[in-house]
Design a protein around this motif. Structure first.
Motif, PDB file in Angstrom:
ATOM      1  N   UNK A 130       6.516 -21.793  -2.725  1.00 25.83           N
ATOM      2  CA  UNK A 130       5.204 -21.354  -2.245  1.00 25.83           C
ATOM      3  C   UNK A 130       5.188 -19.847  -2.045  1.00 25.83           C
ATOM      4  N   UNK A 131       4.066 -19.178  -2.332  1.00 22.37           N
ATOM      5  CA  UNK A 131       4.010 -17.721  -2.121  1.00 22.37           C
ATOM      6  C   UNK A 131       4.119 -17.380  -0.644  1.00 22.37           C
ATOM      7  N   UNK A 132       4.794 -16.301  -0.348  1.00 21.19           N
ATOM      8  CA  UNK A 132       4.906 -15.861   1.037  1.00 21.19           C
ATOM      9  C   UNK A 132       3.594 -15.249   1.498  1.00 21.19           C
ATOM     10  N   UNK A 133       3.283 -15.435   2.766  1.00 17.72           N
ATOM     11  CA  UNK A 133       2.086 -14.817   3.334  1.00 17.72           C
ATOM     12  C   UNK A 133       2.338 -13.321   3.512  1.00 17.72           C
ATOM     13  N   UNK A 134       1.271 -12.576   3.788  1.00 15.71           N
ATOM     14  CA  UNK A 134       1.446 -11.144   4.003  1.00 15.71           C
ATOM     15  C   UNK A 134       2.329 -10.840   5.221  1.00 15.71           C
ATOM     16  N   UNK A 135       2.128 -11.488   6.366  1.00 15.25           N
ATOM     17  CA  UNK A 135       3.040 -11.230   7.495  1.00 15.25           C
ATOM     18  C   UNK A 135       4.500 -11.522   7.149  1.00 15.25           C
ATOM     19  N   UNK A 260      -7.243   0.795  -3.832  1.00 13.68           N
ATOM     20  CA  UNK A 260      -5.801   0.560  -3.673  1.00 13.68           C
ATOM     21  C   UNK A 260      -5.480  -0.900  -3.408  1.00 13.68           C
ATOM     22  N   UNK A 261      -6.309  -1.582  -2.617  1.00 16.50           N
ATOM     23  CA  UNK A 261      -6.013  -2.984  -2.283  1.00 16.50           C
ATOM     24  C   UNK A 261      -6.148  -3.907  -3.488  1.00 16.50           C
ATOM     25  N   UNK A 262      -6.755  -3.407  -4.582  1.00 16.25           N
ATOM     26  CA  UNK A 262      -6.845  -4.232  -5.790  1.00 16.25           C
ATOM     27  C   UNK A 262      -5.468  -4.479  -6.408  1.00 16.25           C
ATOM     28  N   UNK A 263      -4.490  -3.685  -5.986  1.00 11.97           N
ATOM     29  CA  UNK A 263      -3.142  -3.852  -6.521  1.00 11.97           C
ATOM     30  C   UNK A 263      -2.387  -4.989  -5.838  1.00 11.97           C
ATOM     31  N   UNK A 264      -2.931  -5.533  -4.773  1.00 12.17           N
ATOM     32  CA  UNK A 264      -2.236  -6.561  -3.993  1.00 12.17           C
ATOM     33  C   UNK A 264      -2.133  -7.869  -4.779  1.00 12.17           C
ATOM     34  N   UNK A 269      -4.788 -14.174  -1.718  1.00 16.48           N
ATOM     35  CA  UNK A 269      -6.183 -14.595  -1.537  1.00 16.48           C
ATOM     36  C   UNK A 269      -6.930 -13.772  -0.481  1.00 16.48           C
ATOM     37  N   UNK A 270      -6.610 -12.502  -0.425  1.00 21.42           N
ATOM     38  CA  UNK A 270      -7.318 -11.610   0.493  1.00 21.42           C
ATOM     39  C   UNK A 270      -6.926 -11.740   1.948  1.00 21.42           C
ATOM     40  N   UNK A 271      -5.904 -12.545   2.250  1.00 23.04           N
ATOM     41  CA  UNK A 271      -5.501 -12.759   3.642  1.00 23.04           C
ATOM     42  C   UNK A 271      -4.441 -11.733   4.056  1.00 23.04           C
ATOM     43  N   UNK A 272      -4.904 -10.545   4.363  1.00 24.58           N
ATOM     44  CA  UNK A 272      -4.021  -9.459   4.786  1.00 24.58           C
ATOM     45  C   UNK A 272      -4.856  -8.407   5.498  1.00 24.58           C
ATOM     46  N   UNK A 274      -6.103  -4.839   5.424  1.00 23.93           N
ATOM     47  CA  UNK A 274      -6.202  -3.778   4.405  1.00 23.93           C
ATOM     48  C   UNK A 274      -5.480  -2.489   4.790  1.00 23.93           C
ATOM     49  N   UNK A 275      -5.595  -2.089   6.060  1.00 22.23           N
ATOM     50  CA  UNK A 275      -4.959  -0.834   6.468  1.00 22.23           C
ATOM     51  C   UNK A 275      -3.429  -0.936   6.418  1.00 22.23           C
ATOM     52  N   UNK A 276      -2.898  -2.140   6.697  1.00 18.04           N
ATOM     53  CA  UNK A 276      -1.448  -2.332   6.647  1.00 18.04           C
ATOM     54  C   UNK A 276      -0.964  -2.337   5.198  1.00 18.04           C
ATOM     55  N   UNK A 277      -1.719  -3.004   4.332  1.00 16.43           N
ATOM     56  CA  UNK A 277      -1.384  -3.034   2.913  1.00 16.43           C
ATOM     57  C   UNK A 277      -1.418  -1.625   2.327  1.00 16.43           C
ATOM     58  N   UNK A 278      -2.441  -0.865   2.675  1.00 15.48           N
ATOM     59  CA  UNK A 278      -2.546   0.505   2.153  1.00 15.48           C
ATOM     60  C   UNK A 278      -1.362   1.350   2.611  1.00 15.48           C
ATOM     61  N   UNK A 279      -0.953   1.187   3.858  1.00 15.03           N
ATOM     62  CA  UNK A 279       0.187   1.944   4.363  1.00 15.03           C
ATOM     63  C   UNK A 279       1.451   1.614   3.577  1.00 15.03           C
TER      64      UNK A 279
END
Length: 327
Positions: A130-135, A260-264, A269-272, A274-279
């Motif tokens: 299973x894919x890992x969640x963002x956290x 930038x978040x388009x690279x995620x 499925x968008x469950x993250x 955005x500011x943490x992903x960008x960092x």
């Protein structure tokens, strides 16, 4: 008597090891071949968990892995055994424990703790996990950053991992991250540079080809690893369209275009946040700068990932940012 003598000779040859007088100081780190043979049921294919990797069980130690490394140069062997003993003495909660070694013919068998979660790349690139969640991904990045920071600045010698990538990051049953595969590692005195080339395509800094490995080339590889974990893509993929083939360049292009978040990884499925992903993505780009002095140290990386320090100001057009290496 002849039959019995022949059987004893067979057993001696079956479990025969290579052991030389200079290895005496390393006896506490040495396993008998017989114990490893029995632990892996004769290196049975059912115990194989990788191309040259076997799972086994030893009394008092529990589950282990045994990795076969070909090596037949005597001088190089002395250095390798010394490094194995040193790596076995390292203590950090996010390093896969290297328990010891055994020598047999022209090979070294490296023994480490078995990690029941498997390697991180299985969760990123294989559908059977299973894919890992963002956290969970951020937690693994912090785990590995902490381990690499210890190798660079916390051990008595600077240790260069030289092969940081998702397949060399192991997970336990709770999906905590552990940095493994230390047979490629090298330790050195602080301030020197190791000249042998190590690493994998997409993780190798440009200057590494010319001047060898250093803590800064490890930082480059860790930056590529951060992008890999966040985007769910390998740093270099020849099967992708040209504009997306080099992950570093594509992430930078997304930033330049304001997306930038388009690279995620789409499996998030968008469950993250955005500011943490960008960092994390910007930190990955900073670590993979082609200007070595612009890269942060691993101590700084740990502070950035734990939100204890803000990233420096830079943009997609800052020299060295988003430039893929030739490898």
């Amino acid at each position: 008597m002849a039959v019995r003598g022949g059987f004893c000779l067979y057993r001696r040859k079956k479990y025969k090891e290579v052991k030389e007088p200079w290895e005496k100081p390393y006896d506490p780190f040495r396993f008998s071949y017989k114990s490893l043979y029995k632990a892996t049921r004769g290196f049975n294919n059912e115990c194989r968990v990788g191309e040259v990797l076997y799972k086994g069980t030893l009394p008092n130690l529990g589950d282990i892995t045994v990795k076969r490394v070909s090596h037949d140069a005597e001088q190089g062997m002395k250095q390798l055994v010394a490094e194995v003993a040193y790596m076995g003495s390292l203590q950090h909660k996010n390093l896969v424990p290297l328990l010891g070694y055994c020598r047999r013919k022209d090979a070294v068998l490296l023994v480490s703790k078995y990690m029941e979660g498997g390697s991180l790349d299985q969760y990123l690139f294989h559908s059977d996990k299973p894919p890992l969640s963002w956290p969970q991904r951020v937690a693994v990045l912090r785990d590995i950053a902490s381990a690499l920071c210890y190798l660079h600045a916390g051990a008595s010698h600077v240790v260069l991992h030289r092969n940081i990538k998702a397949s060399n990051v192991m997970l336990d049953g709770d999906l905590q991250g552990f940095l493994g595969d230390f047979w490629m590692s090298s330790f050195r005195n602080r301030g020197s540079t190791f000249t042998a080339l190590g690493g994998s395509i997409g993780y190798i800094a440009f200057e590494q080809i010319l001047t060898g490995t250093s803590t800064r080339t490890d930082v480059y590889a860790f930056g590529a690893f951060m992008l890999e974990v966040t985007c769910g893509r390998r740093p270099f993929d020849p099967e992708m369209p040209v504009e997306k083939r080099h992950l570093v360049k594509w992430v930078c292009d997304c930033w330049r275009e304001g997306s930038l978040v388009d690279a995620v990884d789409t499996r998030l499925s968008g469950e993250f946040l955005p500011e943490e992903v960008e960092m994390v993505l910007k930190l990955g780009l900073l670590c993979t700068s082609t200007v070595p002095d612009s890269r942060p140290t691993m101590e700084q990386v740990v502070r950035y990932l734990n939100m204890h320090q803000r990233l420096p100001d830079f943009s997609p057009d800052t020299p060295g940012i988003g430039v893929p290496t030739v490898t």
